[in-house]
Design a protein around this motif. Structure first.
Motif, PDB file in Angstrom:
ATOM      1  N   GLU A 143       3.339  -6.233  -7.694  1.00 53.70           N
ATOM      2  CA  GLU A 143       2.007  -6.631  -7.254  1.00 53.70           C
ATOM      3  C   GLU A 143       1.191  -5.356  -7.098  1.00 53.70           C
ATOM      4  OE1 GLU A 143       1.507  -8.023  -3.118  1.00 53.70           O
ATOM      5  OE2 GLU A 143       3.701  -7.928  -2.996  1.00 53.70           O
ATOM      6  N   PRO A 144      -0.132  -5.439  -7.225  1.00 58.58           N
ATOM      7  CA  PRO A 144      -0.950  -4.222  -7.189  1.00 58.58           C
ATOM      8  C   PRO A 144      -0.700  -3.400  -5.937  1.00 58.58           C
ATOM      9  CG  PRO A 144      -2.263  -6.079  -7.917  1.00 58.58           C
ATOM     10  CD  PRO A 144      -0.954  -6.653  -7.481  1.00 58.58           C
ATOM     11  N   ILE A 145      -0.565  -2.100  -6.119  1.00 61.97           N
ATOM     12  CA  ILE A 145      -0.401  -1.179  -4.994  1.00 61.97           C
ATOM     13  C   ILE A 145      -1.775  -0.632  -4.619  1.00 61.97           C
ATOM     14  CG2 ILE A 145       0.531   1.051  -4.281  1.00 61.97           C
ATOM     15  CD1 ILE A 145       2.959   0.508  -6.017  1.00 61.97           C
ATOM     16  N   ALA A 146      -2.146  -0.787  -3.364  1.00 63.05           N
ATOM     17  CA  ALA A 146      -3.397  -0.220  -2.860  1.00 63.05           C
ATOM     18  C   ALA A 146      -3.116   1.212  -2.417  1.00 63.05           C
ATOM     19  CB  ALA A 146      -3.930  -1.052  -1.711  1.00 63.05           C
ATOM     20  N   LEU A 147      -3.801   2.153  -3.012  1.00 61.96           N
ATOM     21  CA  LEU A 147      -3.531   3.575  -2.779  1.00 61.96           C
ATOM     22  C   LEU A 147      -4.611   4.185  -1.887  1.00 61.96           C
ATOM     23  CD1 LEU A 147      -1.695   5.950  -3.491  1.00 61.96           C
ATOM     24  CD2 LEU A 147      -3.000   6.254  -5.601  1.00 61.96           C
ATOM     25  N   GLY A 148      -4.186   4.699  -0.724  1.00 59.54           N
ATOM     26  CA  GLY A 148      -5.121   5.352   0.187  1.00 59.54           C
ATOM     27  C   GLY A 148      -5.766   4.411   1.167  1.00 59.54           C
ATOM     28  N   VAL A 149      -4.977   3.567   1.797  1.00 63.43           N
ATOM     29  CA  VAL A 149      -5.519   2.579   2.725  1.00 63.43           C
ATOM     30  C   VAL A 149      -5.574   3.115   4.153  1.00 63.43           C
ATOM     31  CG1 VAL A 149      -5.215   0.280   3.701  1.00 63.43           C
ATOM     32  CG2 VAL A 149      -4.695   0.687   1.294  1.00 63.43           C
ATOM     33  N   SER A 208       0.838  -1.201   0.000  1.00 69.52           N
ATOM     34  CA  SER A 208       0.000   0.000   0.000  1.00 69.52           C
ATOM     35  C   SER A 208       0.872   1.250   0.000  1.00 69.52           C
ATOM     36  CB  SER A 208      -0.938   0.015   1.211  1.00 69.52           C
ATOM     37  OG  SER A 208      -0.198   0.020   2.419  1.00 69.52           O
ATOM     38  N   LEU A 209       0.271   2.357  -0.402  1.00 64.08           N
ATOM     39  CA  LEU A 209       0.956   3.651  -0.445  1.00 64.08           C
ATOM     40  C   LEU A 209       0.004   4.704   0.099  1.00 64.08           C
ATOM     41  CD1 LEU A 209       3.088   5.024  -3.386  1.00 64.08           C
ATOM     42  CD2 LEU A 209       1.472   6.499  -2.174  1.00 64.08           C
ATOM     43  N   ASN A 210       0.513   5.517   1.026  1.00 69.39           N
ATOM     44  CA  ASN A 210      -0.299   6.571   1.632  1.00 69.39           C
ATOM     45  C   ASN A 210       0.430   7.911   1.491  1.00 69.39           C
ATOM     46  OD1 ASN A 210      -2.528   4.935   3.110  1.00 69.39           O
ATOM     47  ND2 ASN A 210      -0.618   3.924   3.695  1.00 69.39           N
ATOM     48  N   PRO A 211      -0.066   8.805   0.647  1.00 69.45           N
ATOM     49  CA  PRO A 211       0.615  10.093   0.449  1.00 69.45           C
ATOM     50  C   PRO A 211       0.499  11.038   1.648  1.00 69.45           C
ATOM     51  CG  PRO A 211      -0.832   9.558  -1.402  1.00 69.45           C
ATOM     52  CD  PRO A 211      -1.181   8.643  -0.291  1.00 69.45           C
ATOM     53  N   TYR A 212      -0.456  10.763   2.559  1.00 70.82           N
ATOM     54  CA  TYR A 212      -0.696  11.684   3.670  1.00 70.82           C
ATOM     55  C   TYR A 212      -0.758  10.924   4.999  1.00 70.82           C
ATOM     56  CZ  TYR A 212      -2.148  14.599  -0.247  1.00 70.82           C
ATOM     57  OH  TYR A 212      -2.174  15.279  -1.438  1.00 70.82           O
ATOM     58  N   ARG A 213      -0.400  11.641   6.065  1.00 72.55           N
ATOM     59  CA  ARG A 213      -0.606  11.130   7.422  1.00 72.55           C
ATOM     60  C   ARG A 213      -1.652  12.008   8.098  1.00 72.55           C
ATOM     61  NH1 ARG A 213       4.908   9.672  10.523  1.00 72.55           N
ATOM     62  NH2 ARG A 213       5.708  11.698   9.803  1.00 72.55           N
ATOM     63  N   GLY A 214      -2.591  11.372   8.765  1.00 69.79           N
ATOM     64  CA  GLY A 214      -3.756  12.083   9.261  1.00 69.79           C
ATOM     65  C   GLY A 214      -4.770  12.215   8.132  1.00 69.79           C
ATOM     66  N   CYS A 215      -6.028  12.474   8.486  1.00 71.85           N
ATOM     67  CA  CYS A 215      -7.052  12.567   7.439  1.00 71.85           C
ATOM     68  C   CYS A 215      -8.145  13.547   7.853  1.00 71.85           C
ATOM     69  CB  CYS A 215      -7.658  11.201   7.163  1.00 71.85           C
ATOM     70  SG  CYS A 215      -8.815  11.212   5.764  1.00 71.85           S
ATOM     71  N   GLU A 216      -8.372  14.537   7.012  1.00 72.90           N
ATOM     72  CA  GLU A 216      -9.330  15.588   7.323  1.00 72.90           C
ATOM     73  C   GLU A 216     -10.774  15.116   7.218  1.00 72.90           C
ATOM     74  OE1 GLU A 216     -10.100  20.335   6.349  1.00 72.90           O
ATOM     75  OE2 GLU A 216      -8.746  19.155   5.094  1.00 72.90           O
ATOM     76  N   HIS A 217     -11.014  13.969   6.628  1.00 72.84           N
ATOM     77  CA  HIS A 217     -12.383  13.460   6.580  1.00 72.84           C
ATOM     78  C   HIS A 217     -12.963  13.305   7.978  1.00 72.84           C
ATOM     79  CE1 HIS A 217     -12.017  11.650   2.261  1.00 72.84           C
ATOM     80  NE2 HIS A 217     -12.289  12.937   2.260  1.00 72.84           N
ATOM     81  N   GLY A 218     -12.101  13.006   8.954  1.00 73.73           N
ATOM     82  CA  GLY A 218     -12.540  12.980  10.347  1.00 73.73           C
ATOM     83  C   GLY A 218     -13.448  11.832  10.720  1.00 73.73           C
ATOM     84  N   CYS A 219     -13.403  10.717  10.012  1.00 71.17           N
ATOM     85  CA  CYS A 219     -14.253   9.568  10.339  1.00 71.17           C
ATOM     86  C   CYS A 219     -13.927   9.077  11.752  1.00 71.17           C
ATOM     87  CB  CYS A 219     -14.027   8.445   9.329  1.00 71.17           C
ATOM     88  SG  CYS A 219     -14.249   8.978   7.614  1.00 71.17           S
ATOM     89  N   ILE A 220     -14.923   9.052  12.605  1.00 73.34           N
ATOM     90  CA  ILE A 220     -14.682   8.750  14.009  1.00 73.34           C
ATOM     91  C   ILE A 220     -14.198   7.322  14.213  1.00 73.34           C
ATOM     92  CG2 ILE A 220     -17.076   8.054  14.475  1.00 73.34           C
ATOM     93  CD1 ILE A 220     -14.586   9.938  16.793  1.00 73.34           C
ATOM     94  N   TYR A 221     -14.533   6.426  13.306  1.00 75.48           N
ATOM     95  CA  TYR A 221     -14.198   5.010  13.444  1.00 75.48           C
ATOM     96  C   TYR A 221     -12.845   4.641  12.841  1.00 75.48           C
ATOM     97  CZ  TYR A 221     -15.953   5.383   8.691  1.00 75.48           C
ATOM     98  OH  TYR A 221     -16.165   5.788   7.400  1.00 75.48           O
ATOM     99  N   CYS A 222     -12.124   5.600  12.290  1.00 80.10           N
ATOM    100  CA  CYS A 222     -10.926   5.298  11.486  1.00 80.10           C
ATOM    101  C   CYS A 222      -9.877   4.529  12.287  1.00 80.10           C
ATOM    102  CB  CYS A 222     -10.332   6.590  10.944  1.00 80.10           C
ATOM    103  SG  CYS A 222      -8.890   6.307   9.885  1.00 80.10           S
ATOM    104  N   PHE A 223      -9.491   3.368  11.779  1.00 85.38           N
ATOM    105  CA  PHE A 223      -8.509   2.527  12.466  1.00 85.38           C
ATOM    106  C   PHE A 223      -7.117   3.143  12.444  1.00 85.38           C
ATOM    107  CE2 PHE A 223      -8.278   1.227   8.034  1.00 85.38           C
ATOM    108  CZ  PHE A 223      -6.908   1.105   7.822  1.00 85.38           C
ATOM    109  N   ALA A 224      -6.888   4.159  11.592  1.00 85.22           N
ATOM    110  CA  ALA A 224      -5.564   4.792  11.490  1.00 85.22           C
ATOM    111  C   ALA A 224      -5.345   5.856  12.552  1.00 85.22           C
ATOM    112  CB  ALA A 224      -5.388   5.404  10.101  1.00 85.22           C
TER     113      ALA A 224
END
Length: 389
Positions: free
Chosen positions: A142-148, A85-101
């Motif tokens: 192998e496929p890269i999952a983007l935005g996990v 997987s690849l994540n361009p950002y740390r933290g997320c402004e969507h603010g989903c309360i359940y986010c496992f990250a």
């Protein structure tokens, strides 16, 4: 400290809990690595006109640019359908309360609560790091999952365009990619994704937790509205991109009654596959979610948590592989049966979701090596010196 023992030291907001407009978390709980506990305290010096109970609380978003050292994350989890997987950002402004990250912000000395959704980090060298990784002789495709871990199409992507630049590198190399998002901003990159999908190099999964806009505004405050996500599924499908729907998480007595309606709406929009995850409450997500429940659903908070514990062996969360995603017990089995029957009814692909591993890995070609600007300047200087001889 074990996960099931973590209680979290909380900077307590006033009672009853007051949610912030446009934010998922109610407060900034302290991360599990903090040494000192802190608690909010009114010493009587508060300016009631500007900081009183009725005054709006504003929590602005700040983005910090950082130079990452690595960009690809690899996992061997048996219950995750991708290995890279690849994540361009740390933290997320969507603010989903359940986010496992959310707990990952604890490693930065920040709170998994409001800090996670307001103090963001942009990995500005992500495209260059990816190119370097793909150039390595031993790289295996192998496929890269983007935005996990965090959404690659969160609001700051409009300015930074890191996700788009990463996709441009992958397109250049004919490298397969799977995108996971709850943002309609993915439509911006149709000019890249559609040609890649035509060659079995791209697929997308749209997370759809609820169809109720009122619930969505508190559960996922800065993500696209449910109807907008359905329109994004339709747009991607019409462009020839295979799209699956991820019903995640299923929250008992909150979003759980909508399982069948969500799947029907996704099918009508063009989705070809479906998957689901029950609510997970690892580490600091647990107290944050319970605060959210108390603030928005006080009438059913206890019922929700009773069902969550029933699906996790009596605990708030069980991280055991094989059961952490779908739970165990009678209630988890009932959810599984409902999902499986709805998948058959709406022809959504057998219940395994959109399998990124089915993308084409044979067409990959290594990218051209583009040395950094400083390196090019040194090479040119050396060439000029050689001409003197």
């Amino acid at each position: 400290m074990r996960n099931d023992q973590y209680e979290g030291q909380v900077m307590l907001p006033p009672r009853p809990l007051q949610p912030l407009k446009g934010r998922g978390a109610v407060a900034n709980i302290q991360g599990r690595y903090e040494v000192n506990g802190r608690e909010a305290f009114d010493d009587g010096w508060t300016d009631e006109q500007t900081h009183g109970e009725d005054a709006p609380r504003i929590w602005r978003t700040h983005v910090t640019e950082e130079m990452a050292k690595t960009i690809l994350s690899r996992n061997q989890s048996p219950d995750i359908p991708f290995g890279v997987s690849l994540n361009p950002y740390r933290g997320c402004e969507h603010g989903c309360i359940y986010c496992f990250a959310r707990p990952s912000h604890s490693y930065l000395g920040l709170s998994p609560g409001l800090d996670f959704e307001s103090r963001l980090y942009a990995k500005v060298n992500a495209p260059e790091l990816l190119r370097s990784e793909l150039c390595k002789p031993g790289y295996k495709v192998e496929p890269i999952a983007l935005g996990v871990n965090t959404d690659a199409y969160q609001p700051c992507e409009r300015d930074y365009k890191l996700t788009r630049r990463v996709l441009e590198v992958l397109q250049e190399c004919d490298h397969p990619v799977g995108l996971i998002t709850k943002s309609a901003l993915i439509e911006r990159d149709l000019d890249i994704l559609a040609p890649m999908a035509a060659r079995r190099l791209a697929a997308a999964s749209i997370t759809l937790t609820t169809l109720d806009p009122k619930i969505a505004r508190t559960l996922e405050p800065r993500a696209a509205a449910p109807e907008r996500r359905l329109r994004a599924i339709r747009t991607l499908t019409e462009a020839g991109i295979p799209v699956g729907v991820s019903i995640a998480p299923i929250i008992p007595f909150v979003t759980e009654p909508e399982i069948e309606k969500i799947m029907e709406a996704a099918r009508d929009a063009g989705a070809i596959a479906a998957s689901y995850v029950v609510l997970r409450l690892p580490w600091e997500v647990n107290p944050l979610f319970q605060q959210w429940l108390e603030a928005h659903f006080p009438d059913r908070a206890q019922r929700v948590m009773n069902r969550v514990r029933e699906m996790h062996g009596g605990k708030d969360y069980d991280a055991t592989f094989g059961s952490r995603m779908h739970g165990a017990g009678i209630w988890a089995d009932l959810i599984r049966q409902r999902v499986e029957k709805a998948i058959v009814r709406y022809d959504l692909g057998g219940g395994r979701g959109l399998r990124f591993k089915h993308l084409d890995c044979a067409s990959f070609k290594r990218p051209l090596v583009v040395p950094p600007a400083g390196t090019r300047a040194k090479a040119a200087a050396r060439a000029g010196q050689m001409e003197l001889f």
